[in-house]
Design an enzyme around this catalytic site. Sequence first.
Site, PDB file in Angstrom:
ATOM      1  N   HIS A   1     -17.486 -18.981 -15.060  1.00 36.75           N
ATOM      2  CA  HIS A   1     -16.124 -19.278 -15.503  1.00 36.75           C
ATOM      3  C   HIS A   1     -16.116 -19.803 -16.923  1.00 36.75           C
ATOM      4  CE1 HIS A   1     -17.792 -23.041 -13.982  1.00 36.75           C
ATOM      5  NE2 HIS A   1     -17.088 -23.600 -14.944  1.00 36.75           N
TER       6      HIS A   1
ATOM      7  N   HIS B   1     -21.241 -13.927 -27.885  1.00 38.45           N
ATOM      8  CA  HIS B   1     -20.035 -13.341 -28.476  1.00 38.45           C
ATOM      9  C   HIS B   1     -20.139 -11.841 -28.305  1.00 38.45           C
ATOM     10  CE1 HIS B   1     -18.780 -17.002 -30.723  1.00 38.45           C
ATOM     11  NE2 HIS B   1     -20.072 -17.260 -30.681  1.00 38.45           N
TER      12      HIS B   1
ATOM     13  N   HIS C   1     -24.355 -19.575 -25.773  1.00 41.88           N
ATOM     14  CA  HIS C   1     -23.176 -18.776 -25.457  1.00 41.88           C
ATOM     15  C   HIS C   1     -23.294 -17.425 -26.156  1.00 41.88           C
ATOM     16  CE1 HIS C   1     -22.144 -21.048 -29.146  1.00 41.88           C
ATOM     17  NE2 HIS C   1     -21.619 -19.893 -29.518  1.00 41.88           N
TER      18      HIS C   1
ATOM     19  N   THR D   1     -16.101 -22.184 -34.696  1.00 38.79           N
ATOM     20  CA  THR D   1     -14.804 -22.477 -34.088  1.00 38.79           C
ATOM     21  C   THR D   1     -14.332 -23.830 -34.620  1.00 38.79           C
ATOM     22  OG1 THR D   1     -15.993 -23.474 -32.230  1.00 38.79           O
ATOM     23  CG2 THR D   1     -15.229 -21.205 -31.938  1.00 38.79           C
TER      24      THR D   1
END
Length: 270
Positions: free
Chosen positions: A69, A98, A96, A184
Amino acid sequence: HHHNWKKCVFQLCHPGPSEWKNNFPNCGGQRQSPINIITRKVKHDPKLASFIFDGHEKVFNMSVENHGHSANVFFQKSVRLRGGGLPATYKAVQFHLHWGENGGQGSEHSVDGERYPMELHIVHIKEKYGSLGDALNDSTGVAALAFFFEVLIPFSEIEDFKLADIIPQANKLSYYRYLGSLTTPGCDQAVVWTVFQQTLPISKKQLMSMDKQLLFGTEKPMTGVFRPVQNLNERVVYTSVPAHSLCVLPNLITLFLCLFCVFGQQRCFH
């Protein structure tokens, strides 16, 4: 409370990347990421030696098919990174990915204008800090490793891959190095970026299975939300190998150019 407002700005109100600097002044700074790496302008730095990894064999499996999630996967405290011209020992906090839509361009960094279908970021902070937040106040507090994925056919399907499968090889890999930022908001200029030259293989099926699944936090899926490349300004991108070794790019056109250079007794890259 302040943190929730930040989340709102980025995720719900969702202004485009060009507007970020209105709420997060760092986003308009001089050492922003990602960047386009121009290989003929990189400078060799002999201090950029091999990395030394501690504890990578403890890294858990991550299934490409199992989306979970969240885009961030958090580490136990056991994974360390040193060497590689870094000013300290760093510990891994999360990684993570992309990626783009329908297997198209999804990487944040680009090399000579070329973007890849997917980019993996492994985020580390200096060992002495308790959290990413603490590390962001230090101009070299964060070390991020970036790997590009390329669709390679034929490629055997693997249900999951371990970072440990990638990391041991990384001490042999050549890489680019520059000082940049988070990609970010708030774009904190605290990141020492390492972008590996060699790409990692992924199959088309694996890539397609990830499409439309990238989630920021636990909110709705958002695809194709990546920051465009930023101005290099006065920065220099360094490389761990002498420039002439950059000929070994997995690209036929480059290969022919290199052969042409060799037979023409010209230097490959000036």
